[in-house]
Design an enzyme around this catalytic site. Sequence first.
Site, short mmCIF file in Angstrom:
data_model
loop_
_atom_site.label_atom_id
_atom_site.label_comp_id
_atom_site.label_asym_id
_atom_site.label_seq_id
_atom_site.Cartn_x
_atom_site.Cartn_y
_atom_site.Cartn_z
N ARG A 156 2.13 -13.56 9.00
CA ARG A 156 3.36 -13.39 9.86
C ARG A 156 3.71 -11.90 9.60
O ARG A 156 5.29 -11.27 9.21
CB ARG A 156 3.99 -13.35 10.66
CG ARG A 156 3.75 -15.01 11.24
CD ARG A 156 2.92 -14.40 12.78
NE ARG A 156 2.25 -15.41 13.82
CZ ARG A 156 1.17 -16.33 13.66
NH1 ARG A 156 0.87 -15.35 12.96
NH2 ARG A 156 1.79 -17.09 14.40
N SER A 227 7.72 -16.71 19.76
CA SER A 227 8.39 -17.13 18.42
C SER A 227 9.53 -16.66 18.87
O SER A 227 9.87 -15.43 17.44
CB SER A 227 7.38 -17.58 17.92
OG SER A 227 5.90 -17.86 17.99
N GLU A 322 11.91 -14.80 13.21
CA GLU A 322 10.21 -13.88 12.77
C GLU A 322 10.43 -12.69 13.88
O GLU A 322 10.29 -12.39 13.38
CB GLU A 322 9.53 -14.74 14.15
CG GLU A 322 8.43 -14.08 14.34
CD GLU A 322 6.98 -14.52 15.12
OE1 GLU A 322 6.50 -16.19 14.61
OE2 GLU A 322 6.56 -13.97 15.67
P1 NAP Z 1 1.07 -25.37 19.85
O1 NAP Z 1 0.02 -25.51 19.77
O2 NAP Z 1 2.65 -26.28 20.08
O3 NAP Z 1 1.31 -25.54 17.84
C1 NAP Z 1 2.77 -25.20 17.15
C2 NAP Z 1 2.31 -24.78 16.08
O4 NAP Z 1 1.11 -25.32 15.15
C3 NAP Z 1 1.47 -23.50 16.34
O5 NAP Z 1 2.69 -22.57 15.97
C4 NAP Z 1 0.41 -23.81 15.27
O6 NAP Z 1 0.86 -22.89 13.95
C5 NAP Z 1 0.77 -24.92 14.65
N1 NAP Z 1 -0.63 -25.34 14.76
C6 NAP Z 1 -1.07 -25.89 15.77
N2 NAP Z 1 -2.59 -26.60 15.75
C7 NAP Z 1 -2.99 -25.79 14.05
C8 NAP Z 1 -4.30 -26.35 13.55
N3 NAP Z 1 -5.13 -26.71 13.83
N4 NAP Z 1 -4.27 -25.70 12.24
C9 NAP Z 1 -2.64 -24.75 12.07
N5 NAP Z 1 -2.19 -24.14 11.88
C10 NAP Z 1 -1.95 -25.27 13.49
O7 NAP Z 1 1.77 -23.57 18.89
P2 NAP Z 1 2.32 -22.94 20.24
O8 NAP Z 1 3.08 -22.56 19.90
O9 NAP Z 1 1.37 -22.74 21.66
O10 NAP Z 1 1.21 -21.27 19.75
C11 NAP Z 1 0.25 -21.50 20.27
C12 NAP Z 1 -0.84 -20.40 19.46
O11 NAP Z 1 0.13 -19.08 19.64
C13 NAP Z 1 0.28 -19.99 17.67
O12 NAP Z 1 -1.38 -20.15 16.85
C14 NAP Z 1 0.88 -19.07 17.93
O13 NAP Z 1 1.70 -18.51 16.44
C15 NAP Z 1 0.86 -18.43 18.79
N6 NAP Z 1 1.83 -17.88 19.21
C16 NAP Z 1 2.65 -16.97 19.08
C17 NAP Z 1 3.89 -15.91 19.07
C18 NAP Z 1 4.55 -15.31 18.40
O14 NAP Z 1 5.37 -14.81 19.53
N7 NAP Z 1 3.84 -14.80 17.19
C19 NAP Z 1 4.54 -16.94 20.57
C20 NAP Z 1 3.27 -17.57 20.89
C21 NAP Z 1 2.53 -18.59 20.11
P3 NAP Z 1 0.58 -20.60 14.09
O15 NAP Z 1 1.79 -20.39 14.28
O16 NAP Z 1 0.58 -21.00 12.26
O17 NAP Z 1 -0.30 -21.04 14.80
#
Ligand code: NAP
Length: 341
Positions: A156, A227, A322
């Site tokens: 990020r 996020s 973030e």
């Molecule tokens: P989630 O599936 O509830 O998982 C929570 C966190 O754990 C995620 O943020 C993800 O990190 C990490 N994670 C889960 N499985 C993983 C794996 N196999 N290997 C490495 N890290 C893992 O996450 P969520 O909140 O629903 O989001 C799903 C994805 O969408 C994530 O990749 C998240 O970053 C992305 N997202 C980004 C934003 C934003 O505003 N930047 C908003 C919503 C969702 P990572 O974040 O590093 O992937």
Amino acid sequence: MPTHSLRHLNSFKLAANAKELIDITSIAQLDALLPTSGNTLILGGGSNLLFTQDYDGLILHNQLKGIEITQDDEFYYLQVAGGENWHDLVMSCAKQGIGGLENLALIPGTVGAAPVQNIGAYGVEFCDVCEQVQAHDMESGSKQVFSVSQCQFSYRESYFKAKRQFFITGVQLKLAKKWQPELGYGELKAWAQSLNSAPTPLQVANQVIAIRENKLPDPRVLPNVGSFFKNPLVSMEQARTLKFSYPAMPQYPNQGKIKLAAGWLIDQLGLKGYGIGGAAVHQHQALVLINKKDATSKDVVMLAQSVREKVAEQFGVTLEPEVNFIDAGGYSHLDKALTYV
Ligand code: NAP
């Protein structure tokens, strides 16, 4: 006196004004601007910004448009203008059977904002598909082309986020024709295992959309900036200690450290639905703060601080936002915002 309303230009829908605002629709407009020193803010989709005060400067709103696709035997090459909508680009590629961007479906914002934040979701990051980034340096007035290594991408983060003076005019993406879906993340993995054959890019994109819509608030209904906090990176030692006390805590190796899920930490404290004024922690995804009803920037800042304090007290981990805080003078941060709200 500030005269341009920013309410429709930030996805948290906070009331704020800017002294000057210019829609940039051509590179010639950038060339005609004098090099700026100081108060110039580059705005894309406004989906990762939090205006905590009226902005006392010039805002350049990236509205550059255009997508060109070329190919050779192995790759598609996409030249995309910075003001294009990111999600529309993802869906246009997926519909044409061009794979590589589908995990990044439904991420709000513009193409020009994608390298700044090195956007990522479900195991794919912008840096994985980036070939080069083209930018206009607002300080020198020169045009620059950055290779992937020059972009200094990390989790990020990027060179552009550290420097802030670059108006991203376009990006070049390189997508392999021998496409392999990235289905390692939990919810996508479970879905892929239920299929009889390998999915297409469009099927993956639609599944990502379904997962996200199920969990994340629609900014048009409940304004938000995705996020709100970064997932914290802690030392191996701290991660071991935390795992001992909280055996169910998700932990992922990342850049020689351990990444924790900020949303999980907040959720453990029972903070889903917790609110201050018109701002609240989203009921389904604790990592997202929402504008529930007429939230002021004070409500959001106080809520963010309260969540951060509670997490620090319970887990000894400091959450970093973030989202970018913007005050009268430009980029700011939560601690500074706490001194004036
Ligand atoms: P989630 O599936 O509830 O998982 C929570 C966190 O754990 C995620 O943020 C993800 O990190 C990490 N994670 C889960 N499985 C993983 C794996 N196999 N290997 C490495 N890290 C893992 O996450 P969520 O909140 O629903 O989001 C799903 C994805 O969408 C994530 O990749 C998240 O970053 C992305 N997202 C980004 C934003 C934003 O505003 N930047 C908003 C919503 C969702 P990572 O974040 O590093 O992937």
